[in-house]
Design an enzyme around this catalytic site. Structure first.
Site, PDB file in Angstrom:
ATOM      1  N   HIS A 189      37.482  -8.168  -4.152  1.00  9.49           N
ATOM      2  CA  HIS A 189      37.161  -6.753  -4.004  1.00  9.49           C
ATOM      3  C   HIS A 189      36.887  -6.056  -5.322  1.00  9.49           C
ATOM      4  O   HIS A 189      36.122  -5.108  -5.374  1.00  9.49           O
ATOM      5  CB  HIS A 189      38.202  -6.056  -3.141  1.00  9.49           C
ATOM      6  CG  HIS A 189      37.946  -6.367  -1.717  1.00  9.49           C
ATOM      7  ND1 HIS A 189      38.558  -7.421  -1.086  1.00  9.49           N
ATOM      8  CD2 HIS A 189      37.053  -5.863  -0.842  1.00  9.49           C
ATOM      9  CE1 HIS A 189      38.068  -7.513   0.141  1.00  9.49           C
ATOM     10  NE2 HIS A 189      37.157  -6.581   0.314  1.00  9.49           N
ATOM     11  N   GLU A 431      32.827 -13.134  10.909  1.00  7.04           N
ATOM     12  CA  GLU A 431      33.397 -13.611   9.642  1.00  7.04           C
ATOM     13  C   GLU A 431      34.159 -14.909   9.842  1.00  7.04           C
ATOM     14  O   GLU A 431      34.650 -15.509   8.890  1.00  7.04           O
ATOM     15  CB  GLU A 431      34.404 -12.571   9.101  1.00  7.04           C
ATOM     16  CG  GLU A 431      33.788 -11.236   8.819  1.00  7.04           C
ATOM     17  CD  GLU A 431      34.836 -10.182   8.520  1.00  7.04           C
ATOM     18  OE1 GLU A 431      35.090  -9.938   7.347  1.00  7.04           O
ATOM     19  OE2 GLU A 431      35.395  -9.599   9.480  1.00  7.04           O
ATOM     20  N   ASP A 455      33.689 -13.532   3.943  1.00  7.13           N
ATOM     21  CA  ASP A 455      34.752 -14.252   4.632  1.00  7.13           C
ATOM     22  C   ASP A 455      34.212 -15.466   5.391  1.00  7.13           C
ATOM     23  O   ASP A 455      34.854 -16.514   5.423  1.00  7.13           O
ATOM     24  CB  ASP A 455      35.502 -13.319   5.590  1.00  7.13           C
ATOM     25  CG  ASP A 455      36.530 -12.481   4.843  1.00  7.13           C
ATOM     26  OD1 ASP A 455      37.227 -13.047   3.990  1.00  7.13           O
ATOM     27  OD2 ASP A 455      36.607 -11.267   5.093  1.00  7.13           O
ATOM     28  N   CYS A 502      26.431  -7.871   6.211  1.00  9.18           N
ATOM     29  CA  CYS A 502      26.982  -6.949   5.225  1.00  9.18           C
ATOM     30  C   CYS A 502      27.783  -7.679   4.153  1.00  9.18           C
ATOM     31  O   CYS A 502      28.399  -7.059   3.304  1.00  9.18           O
ATOM     32  CB  CYS A 502      27.829  -5.873   5.901  1.00  9.18           C
ATOM     33  SG  CYS A 502      29.181  -6.555   6.853  1.00  9.18           S
TER      34      CYS A 502
HETATM   35  C1  PEP Z   1      32.726  -9.952   4.457  1.00  6.01           C
HETATM   36  O1  PEP Z   1      33.738 -10.588   4.708  1.00  6.01           O
HETATM   37  O2  PEP Z   1      31.616 -10.487   4.230  1.00  6.01           O
HETATM   38  C2  PEP Z   1      32.763  -8.491   4.368  1.00  6.01           C
HETATM   39  C3  PEP Z   1      31.668  -7.789   4.227  1.00  6.01           C
HETATM   40  O3  PEP Z   1      33.984  -7.897   4.417  1.00  6.01           O
HETATM   41  P1  PEP Z   1      34.986  -7.795   3.167  1.00  6.01           P
HETATM   42  O4  PEP Z   1      34.231  -8.251   1.943  1.00  6.01           O
HETATM   43  O5  PEP Z   1      35.404  -6.387   3.089  1.00  6.01           O
HETATM   44  O6  PEP Z   1      36.063  -8.731   3.559  1.00  6.01           O
HETATM   45 MG    MG Z   2      35.547  -9.626   5.393  1.00  4.05          MG
END
Ligand code: PEP
Ligand code: MG
Length: 568
Positions: A189, A431, A455, A502
């Protein structure tokens, strides 16, 4: 001159002095003293220094981060002047003839233990305050400097072991030009936040906190994943040149800000942005986002000491929906867990947090919290084009449960006469590999898919996204991953639904041609990647990309795929 290798986490180049966001060494020895008055005076000098430091930090926090964050430092100031803490420290020095460091730590530890054992949440938090204040006073007694990021007043590059999402969110964009961390991967993150803040970053350098000192001149090369330490003037000059050509390139891209995204053969795709807070809206609009493809709502819940109220959430969702003026806004319900923790939920530590009690699993069990969020969303829905998606869906049953709770809250609001959007699309993030494999069944019930490759790749390759040692297994171009993505997109189209992405892969230059060939409908990425992606997509021919990806799906390795895309 030397340099460190890491993972290029946020593109761009930064040149500035190092600022270590690292806890200093606060170790000391117990000493017997002769004159307790002298030692008490030392303590008071350290208390006074801590007080003036905290007052400046509190005032800064109030100006830049708001009352909520400033209140933390008010609480620290109260601890500093609390006679119930100070007197026992003084008494320990007088009675036991020990040094101030020892008397302070002994007394503070006793209070910390006492507060931690209390049932009351408010009292438990006081333990954290005492611990923080003790560190600050100790640093003054020992003459070492604490890192005070909110006091940064010159251009710096932050060096840290890792940056939590709330650390990253608190960095002042004006002065923080880049950062380098010891741990983390491209989809940790801290890396995602760096991209959305448009701060060049290199993560997973393993030893930046060990080898870099405060004030070293650094170049963070977020394109190649390098951190140069005290580079020669020639190297600096070379990078300055590169910085300039980046600026020129950006001016070219900026011309596309109001354009729709059509491929060379006139196929339309949607380019949306990933955001973490309403503050990110400005970047989305400046970069020509055609919608929000992922609003990570967990940042609303983080960096505070209790759950956000329905009203607070409503205001944030409404701001984003209104700000996007009718363009689609996909809000993801709370995805806490993994590397994002909420201390105030008091969840037990887990051995495998990424595989644990997180996201929708937690929400289905702690329904009050989930229902509050859904009500806030439903009430905000009449202010724009809201779509809701659930994270980490592993089974159809989870989706059905989540959807029926949403329906239930909707009915309750409607029966109270509240205005709720007519048609709110409800989708899921894909995911988890099992969900991708069963996408044909999910597609009958959901309105859309959004593929979360960060993920999906971590779970498919069994490689922790935070662990730099296995970051080579983050392989978005691996044919196995491409096949999973194909299953999801095909399943959606079979049922007349749409599929977006995403995860970070959606904004990746090498992946974009492949995803276009697979028929992806919506690409959601860091706002700062949108214009570059738009300029790339305008040059691509969808029909040709279909042929390219058909070849890629038959290949054996990610390297072969990359080679084929580059050849094209
Ligand atoms: C993902 O897992 O690709 C996603 C967009 O969610 P995060 O990165 O917040 O886990
Ligand atoms: Mg995710």
């Amino acid at each position: 001159m030397s340099f460190l290798n890491g993972i290029a986490a946020s593109s761009g180049i930064a040149i500035a002095k190092a600022y270590r966001l690292v806890e200093p060494d606060l170790s000391f020895e117990k000493k017997t003293i002769k004159d307790s008055m002298e030692e008490i005076a030392r303590l008071h000098t350290a208390l006074a220094a801590s007080k003036s430091e905290l007052e400046v930090i509190r005032d800064n926090a109030l100006k830049k981060l708001g009352e909520d964050k400033a209140a933390i430092f008010d609480a620290h100031l109260l601890v500093l002047s609390d006679p119930e803490l100070i007197h026992p420290i003084e008494n320990t020095m007088k009675n036991e003839l020990v040094n101030a460091e020892y008397a302070l730590k002994e007394t503070a530890d006793m209070f910390v233990k006492m507060f931690e054992q209390m049932e009351n949440e408010y009292m438990k938090e006081r333990a954290a305050d005492i611990r923080d204040v003790t560190k600050r006073v100790l640093s003054h007694l020992l003459g070492v400097q604490m890192a005070n990021p909110s006091l940064i007043a010159e251009e710096v590059i932050i060096i840290a072991e890792d940056l939590t999402p709330s650390d990253t969110a608190q960095l002042n964009r004006q002065f923080v030009k880049g950062f380098a961390t010891d741990i983390g991967g491209r989809t940790s993150h801290s890396a995602i936040m760096a991209r959305s803040l448009e701060i060049p970053a290199v993560v997973g350098t393993k030893e930046s906190t060990e080898v870099i000192q405060n004030g070293d001149l650094l170049i963070v090369d977020g394109v190649r994943g390098l951190v140069h330490i005290n580079p020669t003037p020639e190297v600096v000059a070379k990078y300055e040149e590169e910085l300039n050509s980046h600026k020129i390139q950006k001016l070219e891209w900026a011309k596309l800000v109001n354009e729709k995204t059509f491929t060379a053969d006139q196929f339309f795709v949607e380019l949306a942005a990933n955001i973490g807070t309403p503050d990110d809206l400005e970047g989305v609009i400046n970069n020509g986002g055609e919608g929000i493809g992922l609003y990570r709502t967990e940042f609303l819940y983080m960096g505070r000491s209790q759950l956000p109220t329905e009203e607070e959430q409503f205001e944030s969702y409404k701001t984003v929906l209104e700000g996007m003026s009718g363009k689609p806004v996909i809000v993801r319900t709370l995805d806490i867990g993994g590397d994002k923790k909420l201390p105030y939920l008091s969840l037990p530590e887990e051995l495998n947090p990424f595989l644990g009690f997180r996201a929708i699993r937690l929400c289905l069990e702690q329904q009050d919290m989930f229902r509050t969020q859904l009500r806030a969303l439903l009430r905000a829905s009449s202010y724009g084009n809201l779509k809701i998606m659930f994270p980490m869906i592993a089974t159809l049953d989870e989706f059905r449960q989540a959807k029926s709770i949403l329906e239930d809250e909707k009915q309750k609001l409607v029966s109270k006469g509240e205005k709720v959007g007519e048609k709110i699309e409800v989708g899921i993030m894909v995911e988890i590999p099992s969900t991708a494999v069963l996408a044909d069944q999910f597609a009958k019930e959901v309105d859309f898919f959004s593929i979360g490759t960060n993920d999906l790749i971590q779970y498919s390759m069994a490689a922790d996204r935070m662990n730099e040692r296995v970051s080579y297994l983050y392989q978005p171009y691996n044919p196995a991953i491409l096949r999973l993505i194909k299953m999801v997109i095909d399943a959606a189209h079979q049922e007349g639904k749409w599929a977006g992405m995403c995860g970070e892969m959606a904004g990746d230059e090498i992946a974009i041609p492949l995803l276009l060939g697979l028929g992806l409908d919506e690409f959601s990425m860091s706002a700062t990647s949108i214009l570059k992606a738009r300029s790339q997509l305008r040059t691509l021919n969808k029909k040709e990309m279909e042929k390219l990806v058909a070849e890629a799906l038959k290949m054996g390795t990610a390297e072969e795929v990359v080679h084929a895309v580059k050849k094209f």
